[in-house]
Design an enzyme around this catalytic site. Structure first.
Site, short mmCIF file in Angstrom:
data_model
loop_
_atom_site.label_atom_id
_atom_site.label_comp_id
_atom_site.label_asym_id
_atom_site.label_seq_id
_atom_site.Cartn_x
_atom_site.Cartn_y
_atom_site.Cartn_z
N THR A 150 -0.66 -23.94 -1.27
CA THR A 150 -2.07 -23.90 -1.66
C THR A 150 -2.92 -23.18 -0.62
O THR A 150 -2.56 -23.13 0.56
CB THR A 150 -2.59 -25.35 -1.81
OG1 THR A 150 -4.01 -25.35 -1.87
CG2 THR A 150 -2.19 -26.22 -0.62
N ASP A 151 -4.06 -22.67 -1.06
CA ASP A 151 -5.00 -22.06 -0.11
C ASP A 151 -5.69 -23.11 0.77
O ASP A 151 -6.31 -22.78 1.77
CB ASP A 151 -6.06 -21.21 -0.84
CG ASP A 151 -6.93 -22.00 -1.81
OD1 ASP A 151 -6.66 -23.19 -2.03
OD2 ASP A 151 -7.89 -21.41 -2.35
N GLU A 152 -5.55 -24.39 0.39
CA GLU A 152 -6.23 -25.44 1.14
C GLU A 152 -5.68 -25.59 2.56
O GLU A 152 -6.33 -26.18 3.42
CB GLU A 152 -6.17 -26.77 0.38
CG GLU A 152 -6.85 -26.66 -0.98
CD GLU A 152 -6.97 -27.99 -1.72
OE1 GLU A 152 -7.12 -29.03 -1.07
OE2 GLU A 152 -6.91 -27.96 -2.96
N TYR A 175 -3.74 -34.27 1.83
CA TYR A 175 -2.98 -33.37 0.94
C TYR A 175 -2.72 -32.03 1.61
O TYR A 175 -1.58 -31.57 1.73
CB TYR A 175 -3.75 -33.17 -0.38
CG TYR A 175 -3.25 -31.98 -1.18
CD1 TYR A 175 -1.98 -31.97 -1.74
CD2 TYR A 175 -4.05 -30.84 -1.37
CE1 TYR A 175 -1.50 -30.87 -2.46
CE2 TYR A 175 -3.61 -29.75 -2.08
CZ TYR A 175 -2.33 -29.76 -2.63
OH TYR A 175 -1.86 -28.68 -3.33
N LYS A 179 0.81 -30.21 2.88
CA LYS A 179 1.27 -28.90 2.39
C LYS A 179 1.43 -27.92 3.56
O LYS A 179 2.37 -27.12 3.59
CB LYS A 179 0.30 -28.33 1.34
CG LYS A 179 0.25 -29.07 0.02
CD LYS A 179 1.56 -29.05 -0.75
CE LYS A 179 1.91 -27.69 -1.32
NZ LYS A 179 3.10 -27.78 -2.22
N ASP A 305 -20.34 -37.65 -2.47
CA ASP A 305 -19.41 -36.55 -2.20
C ASP A 305 -18.05 -37.07 -1.76
O ASP A 305 -17.93 -38.21 -1.30
CB ASP A 305 -20.00 -35.66 -1.08
CG ASP A 305 -19.49 -34.23 -1.18
OD1 ASP A 305 -18.59 -33.96 -2.00
OD2 ASP A 305 -20.01 -33.37 -0.43
N HIS A 309 -15.11 -33.02 2.26
CA HIS A 309 -15.03 -32.04 1.17
C HIS A 309 -15.14 -30.61 1.71
O HIS A 309 -16.19 -30.24 2.26
CB HIS A 309 -16.17 -32.32 0.19
CG HIS A 309 -15.89 -31.83 -1.19
ND1 HIS A 309 -16.76 -32.05 -2.24
CD2 HIS A 309 -14.86 -31.13 -1.71
CE1 HIS A 309 -16.26 -31.50 -3.33
NE2 HIS A 309 -15.10 -30.94 -3.03
N1 LIG Z 1 -3.15 -27.28 -9.10
C1 LIG Z 1 -3.60 -26.32 -8.28
O1 LIG Z 1 -4.72 -25.85 -8.44
C2 LIG Z 1 -2.71 -25.78 -7.18
C3 LIG Z 1 -3.15 -24.69 -6.45
C4 LIG Z 1 -2.32 -24.15 -5.47
C5 LIG Z 1 -1.08 -24.70 -5.24
N2 LIG Z 1 -0.67 -25.78 -5.94
C6 LIG Z 1 0.67 -26.32 -5.66
O2 LIG Z 1 1.46 -26.06 -6.81
C7 LIG Z 1 2.41 -27.10 -7.00
C8 LIG Z 1 2.27 -27.69 -8.39
O3 LIG Z 1 0.96 -28.19 -8.54
P1 LIG Z 1 0.51 -28.89 -9.90
O4 LIG Z 1 -0.96 -28.78 -9.99
O5 LIG Z 1 1.34 -28.38 -11.02
O6 LIG Z 1 0.90 -30.41 -9.58
P2 LIG Z 1 1.07 -31.64 -10.58
O7 LIG Z 1 0.59 -32.83 -9.83
O8 LIG Z 1 0.49 -31.34 -11.91
O9 LIG Z 1 2.65 -31.72 -10.79
C9 LIG Z 1 3.53 -32.14 -9.78
C10 LIG Z 1 4.88 -32.42 -10.41
O10 LIG Z 1 5.78 -32.79 -9.35
C11 LIG Z 1 6.49 -33.94 -9.75
N3 LIG Z 1 6.87 -34.69 -8.54
C12 LIG Z 1 6.04 -35.34 -7.69
N4 LIG Z 1 6.75 -35.93 -6.72
C13 LIG Z 1 8.05 -35.62 -6.94
C14 LIG Z 1 9.26 -35.91 -6.28
N5 LIG Z 1 9.29 -36.67 -5.18
N6 LIG Z 1 10.41 -35.42 -6.78
C15 LIG Z 1 10.41 -34.65 -7.90
N7 LIG Z 1 9.30 -34.36 -8.59
C16 LIG Z 1 8.12 -34.83 -8.11
C17 LIG Z 1 5.55 -34.72 -10.65
O11 LIG Z 1 6.25 -35.62 -11.50
C18 LIG Z 1 4.86 -33.59 -11.40
O12 LIG Z 1 5.57 -33.25 -12.57
C19 LIG Z 1 2.18 -28.10 -5.88
O13 LIG Z 1 3.10 -27.86 -4.86
C20 LIG Z 1 0.76 -27.80 -5.41
O14 LIG Z 1 0.61 -28.12 -4.05
C21 LIG Z 1 -1.45 -26.34 -6.90
#
Ligand SMILES: NC(=O)c1ccc[n+]([C@@H]2O[C@H](COP(=O)([O-])OP(=O)(O)OC[C@H]3O[C@@H](n4cnc5c(N)ncnc54)[C@H](O)[C@@H]3O)[C@@H](O)[C@H]2O)c1
Length: 366
Positions: A150-152, A175, A179, A305, A309
């Site tokens: 993530t960009d975070e 979080y 990451k 908030d 944040h």
């Molecule tokens: N949502 C965003 O805007 C965003 C942006 C940038 C990066 N990301 C990254 O992308 C990835 C996916 O994000 P998302 O929004 O789809 O998340 P999400 O929370 O919708 O999905 C996460 C999935 O991982 C599974 N999971 C969690 N713990 C687990 C474990 N221990 N073993 C196996 N499976 C497990 C969950 O069951 C779920 O299906 C993450 O790594 C997140 O950090 C997300």
């Protein structure tokens, strides 16, 4: 035919990647997902009957099971998305974030390394010398481990500037700290063991199959239920929004063509304040599903908030755009309209989640 392991494929982004790989890239997919509260197998309905799709319910921290699945499936690539992903939940309970995001990534790296070392060397003759020779796949030089982040991890921007791949890490929430830790592990496995990795850091995603706890689906569904539309603080925090299907395409582009050991930032060049996002949703809903009386923006409610944040995130995606030729196809206006239309048409998907797993209560007040 290529074989990819996707972790977290029942989540929001992972399911988009699985659907794209199976439907449009003819890739064979093994989805490893623990099915936490955020895992929704119904998001894979479109591909669940495909012979190129297989699901295993497994925790990525379970090294024995994950290793045996690597050996059995013989992947060409791993795309590691499994994570705890909601900042507010990381404030309420950081432990699962440390376990899955850090230890889960460590476990995936070790399983991938063991498997990669078991692969044969690439003994194929260069195409220039023998046009019909095909490399044995998978082999040690064409295997890839793609870590999705993530960009975070870069922290928070002021009014100007963009996150570049060289921006120093400065995570602020449990979080983003977890990451950031996982990104460092992946880089260490590249430099120390030579594991062929690529990393992507992406901005905020939105689109179909987004779990209703996140801002955009929460606001759409609260509006349809005539409930308050909560905005943290003054609503002036800025995020760079990317349509999830654009992200899925970027990820597959990077795992196929990205340079080893490199990071690619992924972003939509669509910065909006949270208030602008919510007002846009209200305007589109006024047009597509008008209220019996009043406007949806009348439901907007400012709430306390989020602690810590981050003020602004914005991505410079030049490297991905120029080096690998990817570009976001949706802008925020087209993507948010598609997203709202999807939620209006797919109550079967979100209604059980709102009734059972998460009904809109405030999380992460610390
Ligand atoms: N949502 C965003 O805007 C965003 C942006 C940038 C990066 N990301 C990254 O992308 C990835 C996916 O994000 P998302 O929004 O789809 O998340 P999400 O929370 O919708 O999905 C996460 C999935 O991982 C599974 N999971 C969690 N713990 C687990 C474990 N221990 N073993 C196996 N499976 C497990 C969950 O069951 C779920 O299906 C993450 O790594 C997140 O950090 C997300």
């Amino acid at each position: 035919m290529k074989r990819f392991i996707i972790t977290g494929g029942a989540g929001f982004i992972g399911s988009a990647v699985c659907r794209y790989l199976v439907k449009e890239k003819q890739v064979e997919v093994l989805n490893l997902d623990k099915l936490t509260y955020a895992g929704v197998p119904e998001s894979l309905k479109e591909i669940e009957d495909s012979e190129r799709y297989r699901f295993e319910q497994v925790d990525v921290c379970n090294q024995v099971t994950v290793a045996s699945l690597f050996a059995d499936f013989q992947p060409d690539a791993v795309m590691h998305l499994a994570a705890e992903s909601h900042v507010d939940r990381s404030i309420d309970g950081p432990s699962a974030f440390m376990e899955t995001n850090i230890m889960g990534t460590y476990t995936m790296l070790e399983c991938a390394r063991e498997y990669w070392l078991s692969l044969p060397e690439d003994l194929s003759v260069p195409e220039s010398e023998s046009p019909n020779s095909k490399p044995q796949t998978p082999n040690r030089s064409n295997f890839r481990f793609h870590h999705i982040s993530t960009d975070e991890v870069y922290g928070s921007l002021g009014a100007a500037g963009l996150f570049e791949e060289t921006t120093s890490y400065d995570p602020r929430s449990p979080y983003s700290a977890s990451k950031a830790s996982s990104d460092h592990l992946v880089k260490a496995w590249f430099h120390t063991y030579g594991l062929p990795v690529v990393i992507t850091n992406c901005s905020n995603n939105y689109g179909p199959y987004h779990f209703p706890e996140k801002l955009i689906p929460l606001v759409i569904l609260n509006a349809l239920d005539e409930k308050p539309l909560p905005i943290y603080g003054k609503g002036d925090n800025i995020r760079d929004w990317l349509y999830v299907e654009d992200h899925a395409k970027a990820l597959v582009n990077v795992v196929e063509k990205g340079r080893l050991g490199e990071t690619y930032n992924v972003g939509g060049r669509n910065e909006r304040t949270n208030l602008e996002v919510v007002e846009t949703i209200c305007e589109i809903l006024d047009e597509l599903r008008p209220r019996e009386s009043g406007m949806y923006k009348d439901l907007i409610t400012f709430v306390a908030d989020r602690p810590g944040h981050d003020a602004r995130y914005a991505i410079d995606a030049t490297k991905l755009e120029t080096e690998l030729g990817w570009k976001a196809e949706e802008n925020f206006e087209t993507g948010i309209r598609r997203t709202i239309q999807w939620y209006l048409a797919n109550k079967w998907w979100w209604s059980p989640l709102r009734e059972g797993r998460y009904s809109g209560e405030r999380l992460g007040k610390a």
